[in-house]
Design an enzyme around this catalytic site. Structure first.
Site, PDB file in Angstrom:
ATOM      1  CE  LYS A 262      -3.781   1.572   2.686  1.00 36.25           C
ATOM      2  NZ  LYS A 262      -5.049   1.718   3.792  1.00 36.25           N
TER       3      LYS A 262
ATOM      4  CB  SER B  50      -8.588   0.168   5.606  1.00 38.85           C
ATOM      5  OG  SER B  50      -8.937   1.677   5.234  1.00 38.85           O
TER       6      SER B  50
ATOM      7  CB  SER C 293      -8.410   3.038   3.138  1.00 43.35           C
ATOM      8  OG  SER C 293      -7.587   3.103   3.675  1.00 43.35           O
TER       9      SER C 293
HETATM   10  N1  GLN Z   1     -13.136   3.476   6.772  1.00 42.78           N
HETATM   11  C1  GLN Z   1     -12.607   4.345   7.931  1.00 42.78           C
HETATM   12  C2  GLN Z   1     -12.112   5.395   7.850  1.00 42.78           C
HETATM   13  O1  GLN Z   1     -12.555   6.101   6.858  1.00 42.78           O
HETATM   14  C3  GLN Z   1     -10.940   3.289   7.736  1.00 42.78           C
HETATM   15  C4  GLN Z   1      -9.927   3.559   6.834  1.00 42.78           C
HETATM   16  C5  GLN Z   1      -8.973   2.588   7.980  1.00 42.78           C
HETATM   17  O2  GLN Z   1      -8.973   2.110   8.342  1.00 42.78           O
HETATM   18  N2  GLN Z   1      -7.598   3.428   7.585  1.00 42.78           N
HETATM   19  O3  GLN Z   1     -11.965   5.876   8.670  1.00 42.78           O
END
Ligand code: GLN
Length: 446
Positions: free
Chosen positions: A43, A142, A118
């Site tokens: 990532k 995410s 994400s």
């Molecule tokens: N969807 C959650 C957020 O927007 C989790 C994202 C994540 O785990 N980086 O914060």
């Protein structure tokens, strides 16, 4: 198994359509080791020295880290071959990978739908055979939710289990790095390499990492099922709900004992998470000034204007919304009502899980309340998107390990994931049970 040659061929054939990668570059590790020759995607909020890192944001454009993240060092030492850096929602803020500053990523199983987020690029890369496994980061879901959306297994380790050194901070009390792969066993292989204490991360835990004892029967294992995470959950898709009951029956058939438990503060999880995460993000993101990399505003009248204009021009709308929300939640006069209250709720959520461990060994829930949605469906409604994290934010706030396991498809052939949540540092149990669950519901993706 996906070889390097196969991965490179798939990237060439499919990535123009899928958009999983922000940067494609092969980096070979040691010639032997437990991951020798296996192609792994990383990532783009995890540093690979000499390769550009954007975290999905224009404000990091042009930034090239000079050293590897600890997890990258460990992959290379274990023989992995890195194939590139994957797309993400800007700074990890999102659940669909549509909020990347550069491009959306599509779900390889249905290109009209989102891959989750994400870590959507990391999930799509593996699902499309462009990598054998990948690393994601998980702050509130995410890794787990994109794994579920792409028919993969994905593990968020216990907070502190995996080093965050060299990882772009979103919310430092929640962020963890973890693997995604087609099977739970492959996830465990990568996990074994990256887990463990790192002196470069002061929050990394000095706890032994135990090997997974793979099993076939689950005799005597107590699996907790919280009504708030299943039959009393709001907005749960009926196919997802029915599949969770199929999973529970399969576990019972193998000797597990189902234990009803209650996680009464679940309904406050989203509110607490989006205050804690945005508060921490507002502090973490204050370092980006657009001066040494990113985009510097032209003709600012003052130094202050240089910063504010550069940030306003380079940070996306969702990131700015969260900085505003987080700054407000921490501001004098409001801190007690918002940030401090969210911290108290966080403690209660952790206490709920702690109480559940008195009667069960792990918990089962859906990973996402719904299957992957069509691109564009939620981009105008941030709150609707936040609500999709209902089952993943609780374990994050409590710092617990959680694994998403693929459990087949719904009536529209869209993948469904089950989430297994474990006790602190007990990744071994959820991996062993996850492997049993995956084999009971083996699908095309596996
Ligand atoms: N969807 C959650 C957020 O927007 C989790 C994202 C994540 O785990 N980086 O914060």
């Amino acid at each position: 198994m996906t070889t390097l040659a196969a991965a490179e061929a798939q990237i060439a054939a499919r990535d123009a359509e899928i958009g999983a990668f922000l940067h494609v570059e092969t980096l070979r590790g040691s010639t032997d080791g437990p991951l020798a020759g296996l192609p792994i995607a990383v990532k783009d909020n995890i540093a690979v020295a000499g390769q550009p890192m954007t975290a999905g944001s224009r404000i990091l454009r042009g930034y090239v880290p000079v050293r590897h993240a600890t997890v990258v060092d460990r992959l290379l030492a274990a023989g992995a071959v890195l194939v590139g850096k994957t797309n993400l929602d800007e700074f990890g803020m999102g659940s669909s990978t549509e909020l990347s500053a550069f491009k959306p990523t599509r779900n390889p199983l249905d290109v009209t739908r989102v891959p989750g987020g994400s870590s959507g690029g990391s999930a799509a890369a593996v699902a499309a055979g462009m990598a054998w496994a990948s690393l994601g980061t998980d702050t509130g879901g995410s890794i787990r939710q994109p794994a579920a959306f792409c028919g993969l297994a994905g593990l968020k380790p216990t907070y502190g289990r995996v080093s965050r050194s060299g990882v772009v901070a979103y919310a430092s009390s929640l962020d963890q790095v973890g693997p995604l792969a087609k099977t739970v066993r492959e996830v465990a292989q990568v996990y074994a390499v990256i887990a463990g204490h790192d002196p470069h991360d002061s929050t990394s835990a000095d706890q032994p990492v135990s090997a997974v004892a793979w099993r076939d029967d689950l005799a005597g294992l107590r699996i907790g099922v919280a009504r708030e995470h299943l039959d009393a959950a709001e907005g749960l898709d009926p196919d997802v709900q029915a599949r969770m009951h199929d999973v529970l029956r399969a576990l019972q058939d193998r000797g597990a004992i189902l234990v009803p438990v209650s996680l009464p503060h679940t309904r406050h999880g989203i509110a607490a998470y989006y205050l804690v995460a945005t508060a921490e993000a507002s502090a973490n993101l204050s370092r980006y000034d657009g001066l040494r990399y990113g985009q510097r505003a032209e003709n600012p009248q003052t130094l202050e204007a240089l910063y504010t204009q550069s940030r306003a021009q380079s940070l996306g709308q969702e990131v700015q919304r969260r900085i505003l929300l987080g700054t407000f939640a921490l501001s004098a006069g409001y801190q007690d009502a918002f940030y401090q209250k969210a911290c108290r709720v966080r403690r209660k959520i952790a206490d709920d899980f702690h109480a559940a461990w008195q009667t069960c060994d792990l918990l089962l829930s859906p990973t996402s309340p719904v299957p992957p949605w069509p691109l564009g469906q939620m981009t105008d409604d941030p709150l609707a998107m936040y609500l999709m994290d209902a089952f993943t934010v609780g374990p994050s706030l409590a710092g617990l390990p959680a694994l998403s396991v693929p459990v087949g498809v719904d009536r529209q052939q869209l993948p469904i994931g089950a989430q297994l949540v474990g006790r602190p540092f007990d990744e071994a149990t959820i991996l062993a049970v996850g492997d049993v669950v995956q084999r009971a519901f083996a699908t095309g993706a596996a």
